[in-house]
Motif scaffolding. Structure first.
Motif, mmCIF file in Angstrom:
data_model
loop_
_atom_site.group_PDB
_atom_site.id
_atom_site.type_symbol
_atom_site.label_atom_id
_atom_site.label_comp_id
_atom_site.label_asym_id
_atom_site.label_seq_id
_atom_site.Cartn_x
_atom_site.Cartn_y
_atom_site.Cartn_z
ATOM 1 N N LEU A 31 0.833 -1.197 0.000
ATOM 2 C CA LEU A 31 0.000 0.000 0.000
ATOM 3 C C LEU A 31 0.868 1.248 0.000
ATOM 4 O O LEU A 31 1.784 1.367 0.810
ATOM 5 N N PRO A 32 0.590 2.205 -0.876
ATOM 6 C CA PRO A 32 1.337 3.467 -0.829
ATOM 7 C C PRO A 32 0.940 4.263 0.404
ATOM 8 O O PRO A 32 -0.127 4.057 0.986
ATOM 9 N N SER A 33 1.806 5.153 0.810
ATOM 10 C CA SER A 33 1.513 6.066 1.913
ATOM 11 C C SER A 33 1.789 7.485 1.439
ATOM 12 O O SER A 33 2.206 7.702 0.294
ATOM 13 N N LEU A 50 24.386 -2.293 0.588
ATOM 14 C CA LEU A 50 23.091 -2.971 0.621
ATOM 15 C C LEU A 50 22.010 -1.927 0.855
ATOM 16 O O LEU A 50 22.065 -1.174 1.840
ATOM 17 N N LEU A 51 21.025 -1.878 -0.052
ATOM 18 C CA LEU A 51 19.876 -0.997 0.111
ATOM 19 C C LEU A 51 18.674 -1.828 0.530
ATOM 20 O O LEU A 51 18.334 -2.815 -0.125
ATOM 21 N N ILE A 52 18.027 -1.421 1.623
ATOM 22 C CA ILE A 52 16.822 -2.093 2.094
ATOM 23 C C ILE A 52 15.624 -1.254 1.664
ATOM 24 O O ILE A 52 15.524 -0.065 1.968
ATOM 25 N N THR A 53 14.695 -1.881 0.949
ATOM 26 C CA THR A 53 13.535 -1.173 0.432
ATOM 27 C C THR A 53 12.292 -2.041 0.585
ATOM 28 O O THR A 53 12.308 -3.046 1.292
ATOM 29 N N HIS A 54 11.177 -1.627 -0.064
ATOM 30 C CA HIS A 54 9.896 -2.338 0.073
ATOM 31 C C HIS A 54 9.473 -2.366 1.542
ATOM 32 O O HIS A 54 9.200 -3.399 2.120
ATOM 33 N N LEU A 55 9.417 -1.182 2.149
ATOM 34 C CA LEU A 55 9.158 -1.055 3.576
ATOM 35 C C LEU A 55 7.665 -0.945 3.857
ATOM 36 O O LEU A 55 6.940 -0.208 3.181
ATOM 37 N N SER A 56 7.220 -1.633 4.884
ATOM 38 C CA SER A 56 5.830 -1.531 5.308
ATOM 39 C C SER A 56 5.527 -0.106 5.756
ATOM 40 O O SER A 56 6.358 0.552 6.399
ATOM 41 N N ASN A 57 4.317 0.372 5.446
ATOM 42 C CA ASN A 57 3.962 1.749 5.809
ATOM 43 C C ASN A 57 3.644 1.909 7.295
ATOM 44 O O ASN A 57 3.337 3.007 7.749
ATOM 45 N N ARG A 58 3.747 0.831 8.072
ATOM 46 C CA ARG A 58 3.475 0.951 9.510
ATOM 47 C C ARG A 58 4.676 1.472 10.295
ATOM 48 O O ARG A 58 4.565 1.785 11.471
#
Length: 311
Positions: free
Chosen positions: A12-14, A267-275
């Motif tokens: 879900l986008p935020s 290392l790039l961490i992405t696809h993060l939950s919007n919570r």
């Protein structure tokens, strides 16, 4: 070469994070952008950058979940009116991508004014394109999801002008011809170009994941080893390993632990939950190794050997 995160959110986008889209800026190397995934509102994201749609010549879709593809038809259509006329574009992705795009364009009455090729990929293949070999590896998700490893081609070493001057050859147009030849003649003598150049310049290696659980197989780890940049999802960031596994996603601690056995630059961490709130993310990033980054929309990372990007 630079990696840009246009959308860093999961599902879900935020208000602060749009869904997945990345761009590998290789304009200086091969005069084009390479796009990976095309989340919703991709066109709007691009408007906030200097990226020219007409210079996007190759798009790689990791999997067919909506947060990774819903911006693709709009981008393809608008590219036709943003300098893309007659400029070919190739889209790579899982089986079903061609049918989805064809139906979408047919029902919406969309017409493109440039050649579009859609290639459906399979596990283990190697795609050859300008400047790169792209290795394809199937990940562990609830639909087919792929890792793309972009291996930049090695380049010839630079000419050493001092060595050329020693045989009496001063800088000039001849230098360009010499670099592109195996041998050259000067004053009646034949020389090997390799004797007048430095070592070959090793190409960079960029590994971009679609959604996945953590994978530990030797084949996968070997493919990632030596990457200058790894982009990996981190849908879960607060220790919920079992939940991440249940929903076919990754938890950051598991990702970091898994990559201890390989060599990589950043290392790039992405696809993060919007919570996750900004404060939590700031605290988490402060505890991470200096070459690990929690990304945000419009995050930019220059790519060089053993690169250290800007947070």
């Amino acid at each position: 070469m630079q990696f840009t995160v246009l959308g860093s959110g999961a599902g879900l986008p935020s208000k602060k994070r749009h869904t997945q889209s990345y761009v590998l800026d290789s304009v200086d190397e091969i005069n084009q952008y390479i796009m990976i995934d095309a989340g919703e509102a991709l066109q709007h994201r691009i408007l906030h950058t200097g990226i020219k749609p007409s210079k996007v010549r190759n798009i790689f879709i990791t999997h067919l979940h909506g947060d990774h593809i819903y911006g693709l038809p709009g981008f393809l259509s608008s590219r036709a009116h943003q300098g893309g006329e007659d400029v070919p574009l190739t889209v790579y992705g899982p089986r079903g991508l061609a049918q989805w795009l064809e139906v979408t364009f047919e029902i919406s009455g969309s017409r493109l004014n440039y050649p579009l090729e859609i290639i459906e990929i399979t596990h283990g293949e190697c795609i050859e394109m300008d400047g790169f070999k792209v290795h394809v590896h199937l990940l562990d998700h609830n639909i087919d999801s792929f890792l793309y490893v972009f291996d930049e081609n090695d380049k010839k070493g630079a000419l050493d002008p001092e060595k050329l001057k020693r045989i009496g050859l001063e800088p000039g147009p001849a230098y360009a011809r010499i670099k592109n030849a195996e041998t050259f003649e000067f004053n009646g003598e034949t020389y090997h170009t390799a004797d007048f150049t430095g070592p070959d310049i090793t190409g960079r290696k960029i590994a971009v994941h679609g959604d996945t659980r953590v994978i530990t197989t030797p084949e996968y780890m070997s493919l990632l080893d030596g990457s200058d940049l790894i982009v990996h999802e981190g849908t879960y960031l607060d220790g919920e390993r079992e939940k991440a596994h249940r929903y076919f996603h990754s938890e950051i601690t598991d990702v970091l632990e898994n990559f201890k056995s390989i060599n990589y630059g950043s290392l790039l961490i992405t696809h993060l939950s919007n919570r996750y709130e900004d404060g939590f993310l700031d605290e988490l990033e402060a505890k991470l190794p200096s070459n690990v980054y929690i990304t945000h929309d419009f995050f930019e990372h220059p790519i060089s050997r053993n690169s250290q990007g800007n947070k």
